[in-house]
Motif scaffolding. Structure first.
Motif, PDB file in Angstrom:
ATOM      1  N   SER A  29       0.816  -1.338  -0.134  1.00  0.00           N
ATOM      2  CA  SER A  29       0.132  -0.118   0.103  1.00  0.00           C
ATOM      3  C   SER A  29       0.695   1.293  -0.006  1.00  0.00           C
ATOM      4  O   SER A  29       0.692   2.160  -0.916  1.00  0.00           O
ATOM      5  CB  SER A  29      -0.856  -0.080   1.399  1.00  0.00           C
ATOM      6  OG  SER A  29      -1.406   1.058   1.411  1.00  0.00           O
ATOM      7  N   GLY A  31       0.779   3.538   2.171  1.00  0.00           N
ATOM      8  CA  GLY A  31       0.024   4.736   2.670  1.00  0.00           C
ATOM      9  C   GLY A  31       0.804   5.509   3.823  1.00  0.00           C
ATOM     10  O   GLY A  31       0.570   6.617   4.083  1.00  0.00           O
ATOM     11  N   TRP A  54      -0.223   2.543  -5.499  1.00  0.00           N
ATOM     12  CA  TRP A  54       0.299   1.516  -4.670  1.00  0.00           C
ATOM     13  C   TRP A  54       1.708   1.775  -4.960  1.00  0.00           C
ATOM     14  O   TRP A  54       2.074   2.237  -5.611  1.00  0.00           O
ATOM     15  CB  TRP A  54       0.068   0.117  -5.416  1.00  0.00           C
ATOM     16  CG  TRP A  54      -1.406  -0.338  -5.445  1.00  0.00           C
ATOM     17  CD1 TRP A  54      -2.151  -0.368  -6.229  1.00  0.00           C
ATOM     18  CD2 TRP A  54      -1.968  -0.993  -4.301  1.00  0.00           C
ATOM     19  NE1 TRP A  54      -3.218  -0.958  -6.058  1.00  0.00           N
ATOM     20  CE2 TRP A  54      -3.340  -1.272  -4.817  1.00  0.00           C
ATOM     21  CE3 TRP A  54      -1.922  -1.277  -2.954  1.00  0.00           C
ATOM     22  CZ2 TRP A  54      -4.317  -1.960  -4.029  1.00  0.00           C
ATOM     23  CZ3 TRP A  54      -2.746  -1.831  -2.262  1.00  0.00           C
ATOM     24  CH2 TRP A  54      -4.016  -2.081  -2.817  1.00  0.00           C
ATOM     25  N   ARG A  62       5.033   4.579  -7.850  1.00  0.00           N
ATOM     26  CA  ARG A  62       3.510   4.177  -7.493  1.00  0.00           C
ATOM     27  C   ARG A  62       3.176   3.520  -8.933  1.00  0.00           C
ATOM     28  O   ARG A  62       3.483   3.698  -9.849  1.00  0.00           O
ATOM     29  CB  ARG A  62       2.767   5.682  -7.315  1.00  0.00           C
ATOM     30  CG  ARG A  62       3.162   6.152  -6.067  1.00  0.00           C
ATOM     31  CD  ARG A  62       2.551   5.320  -4.846  1.00  0.00           C
ATOM     32  NE  ARG A  62       3.008   5.672  -3.450  1.00  0.00           N
ATOM     33  CZ  ARG A  62       2.808   5.510  -2.544  1.00  0.00           C
ATOM     34  NH1 ARG A  62       1.429   4.630  -2.410  1.00  0.00           N
ATOM     35  NH2 ARG A  62       3.071   5.619  -1.215  1.00  0.00           N
ATOM     36  N   GLU A 106       3.991  -3.685   7.507  1.00  0.00           N
ATOM     37  CA  GLU A 106       3.789  -3.098   6.234  1.00  0.00           C
ATOM     38  C   GLU A 106       3.463  -4.400   5.264  1.00  0.00           C
ATOM     39  O   GLU A 106       2.333  -4.318   4.450  1.00  0.00           O
ATOM     40  CB  GLU A 106       4.452  -2.024   5.463  1.00  0.00           C
ATOM     41  CG  GLU A 106       4.644  -0.942   6.325  1.00  0.00           C
ATOM     42  CD  GLU A 106       3.079   0.056   6.137  1.00  0.00           C
ATOM     43  OE1 GLU A 106       2.511  -0.023   4.968  1.00  0.00           O
ATOM     44  OE2 GLU A 106       2.832   0.624   6.993  1.00  0.00           O
ATOM     45  N   MET A 110      -0.161  -6.144   3.453  1.00  0.00           N
ATOM     46  CA  MET A 110      -0.372  -6.491   2.110  1.00  0.00           C
ATOM     47  C   MET A 110      -0.749  -8.026   1.837  1.00  0.00           C
ATOM     48  O   MET A 110      -1.426  -8.426   1.038  1.00  0.00           O
ATOM     49  CB  MET A 110       0.681  -5.717   1.317  1.00  0.00           C
ATOM     50  CG  MET A 110       0.382  -5.882  -0.216  1.00  0.00           C
ATOM     51  SD  MET A 110      -0.988  -4.536  -0.522  1.00  0.00           S
ATOM     52  CE  MET A 110      -1.163  -4.720  -2.405  1.00  0.00           C
ATOM     53  N   VAL A 125      -6.382   0.849  -5.215  1.00  0.00           N
ATOM     54  CA  VAL A 125      -6.423   1.553  -3.867  1.00  0.00           C
ATOM     55  C   VAL A 125      -7.226   2.704  -3.979  1.00  0.00           C
ATOM     56  O   VAL A 125      -6.872   3.551  -4.958  1.00  0.00           O
ATOM     57  CB  VAL A 125      -5.312   1.508  -3.099  1.00  0.00           C
ATOM     58  CG1 VAL A 125      -4.094   2.319  -3.804  1.00  0.00           C
ATOM     59  CG2 VAL A 125      -5.093   2.045  -1.713  1.00  0.00           C
ATOM     60  N   ARG A 127      -7.644   6.482  -1.484  1.00  0.00           N
ATOM     61  CA  ARG A 127      -7.207   7.049  -0.277  1.00  0.00           C
ATOM     62  C   ARG A 127      -7.940   8.342  -0.210  1.00  0.00           C
ATOM     63  O   ARG A 127      -8.062   9.041  -1.054  1.00  0.00           O
ATOM     64  CB  ARG A 127      -5.649   7.191  -0.122  1.00  0.00           C
ATOM     65  CG  ARG A 127      -4.972   6.135   0.093  1.00  0.00           C
ATOM     66  CD  ARG A 127      -3.502   6.392   0.419  1.00  0.00           C
ATOM     67  NE  ARG A 127      -2.868   5.122   0.219  1.00  0.00           N
ATOM     68  CZ  ARG A 127      -2.427   4.693  -0.923  1.00  0.00           C
ATOM     69  NH1 ARG A 127      -2.341   5.378  -1.928  1.00  0.00           N
ATOM     70  NH2 ARG A 127      -1.755   3.385  -0.993  1.00  0.00           N
ATOM     71  N   GLU A 136      -7.867   4.358   3.931  1.00  0.00           N
ATOM     72  CA  GLU A 136      -7.616   3.485   2.328  1.00  0.00           C
ATOM     73  C   GLU A 136      -8.723   2.440   2.335  1.00  0.00           C
ATOM     74  O   GLU A 136      -9.348   1.893   3.297  1.00  0.00           O
ATOM     75  CB  GLU A 136      -6.433   2.769   2.628  1.00  0.00           C
ATOM     76  CG  GLU A 136      -5.194   3.424   2.435  1.00  0.00           C
ATOM     77  CD  GLU A 136      -4.116   2.508   2.478  1.00  0.00           C
ATOM     78  OE1 GLU A 136      -4.046   1.356   2.671  1.00  0.00           O
ATOM     79  OE2 GLU A 136      -3.095   3.006   1.913  1.00  0.00           O
ATOM     80  N   TYR A 138     -10.160  -0.410  -0.834  1.00  0.00           N
ATOM     81  CA  TYR A 138      -9.660  -1.288  -1.953  1.00  0.00           C
ATOM     82  C   TYR A 138     -10.777  -1.773  -2.648  1.00  0.00           C
ATOM     83  O   TYR A 138     -11.892  -2.235  -2.399  1.00  0.00           O
ATOM     84  CB  TYR A 138      -8.869  -2.408  -1.393  1.00  0.00           C
ATOM     85  CG  TYR A 138      -7.838  -2.027  -0.268  1.00  0.00           C
ATOM     86  CD1 TYR A 138      -8.302  -2.220   1.187  1.00  0.00           C
ATOM     87  CD2 TYR A 138      -6.662  -1.543  -0.571  1.00  0.00           C
ATOM     88  CE1 TYR A 138      -7.214  -1.999   2.120  1.00  0.00           C
ATOM     89  CE2 TYR A 138      -5.788  -1.152   0.395  1.00  0.00           C
ATOM     90  CZ  TYR A 138      -6.101  -1.289   1.672  1.00  0.00           C
ATOM     91  OH  TYR A 138      -5.248  -0.956   2.556  1.00  0.00           O
TER      92      TYR A 138
END
Length: 164
Positions: A29, A31, A54, A62, A106, A110, A125, A127, A136, A138
Motif C-alpha cells: 500500500s 500509505g 500502490w 507508484r 507493512e 499487504m 486502492v 485514499r 484507505e 480497496y
C-alpha cells in the motif's frame, strides 16, 4: 502466501505519477508515505499518488493496478529488508534492524489483503484524508472480469511493450 505485483495496461502511470513503479515489481500500500500530509499537499501528481497509488518496493514508485500472485518466503524477506532500508534512507530510521518491525508489518498487511484473492486478481486502492488521518479502501477486480491476457503489458516500461 500471496502478494501483489505492479501491472500496467497502458503508459498512463508514466504521466500521472512523478515516479512510476516498474512493471512486475512487488507492491505494498505505502500509505505511510502520506501520514503527515494535509490538504495542501494534495495537488497534481502528488495527489494522484496519494489518491490511487500502490508503492513498488524496488523503485518506491507508484502504480495504479496490482495483480495478486504467489510469493516465496525468501522474496518476502528481501522486500522487508529493502523496505527497512528505505525507512532508514528516506525517513531517518536509526537502522535497518530498528525499522524491520514496521517494514514487516507493512508487508504482512499487504499479504493479508492478497491471501484471500485468486491469482491474477487486480486490486486498486483509494485514499482520502479525513480528520482521523488517511483512510484507505480497496477494489477487487476478479481475473475473469479483467481479461488480463488481452490487455496486460508485460516487461518494464523501458522496454518496447508487447501485448499478450
Amino acid at each position: 502466501m500471496n502478494l501483489a505485483r505492479a501491472i500496467h495496461f497502458d503508459d498512463s502511470d508514466t504521466r500521472v505519477f512523478h515516479n512510476p513503479a516498474r512493471t512486475g515489481e512487488w507492491c505494498i500500500s505505502g500509505g505511510f508515505e502520506f501520514s503527515n500530509w494535509s490538504q495542501g499537499d494534495l495537488a497534481g501528481k502528488a495527489k494522484q499518488a496519494f489518491s490511487n497509488g500502490w508503492m513498488g518496493v524496488e523503485t518506491f514508485g507508484r502504480v495504479s493496478f496490482v495483480a495478486v500472485t504467489q510469493i516465496q518466503p525468501v522474496e518476502r524477506e528481501g522486500i522487508i529488508v529493502a523496505l527497512a532500508q528505505h525507512f532508514v534512507d528516506i525517513y531517518g530510521a536509526p537502522s535497518v534492524e530498528a525499522a524491520r518491525g514496521v517494514a514487516e508489518r507493512e508487508v504482512d498487511q499487504m499479504i493479508e489483503l492478497c491471501d484471500d484473492q485468486t491469482a491474477n486478481t487486480l486490486l486498486t486502492v483509494a485514499r482520502e484524508l479525513t480528520d482521523a488521518g488517511v483512510r484507505e479502501s480497496y477494489r477487487v477486480i476478479e481475473p475473469q472480469d479483467a481479461g488480463l491476457e488481452q490487455f496486460a503489458i508485460h516487461g518494464s516500461l523501458d522496454d518496447e511493450p508487447h501485448q499478450h
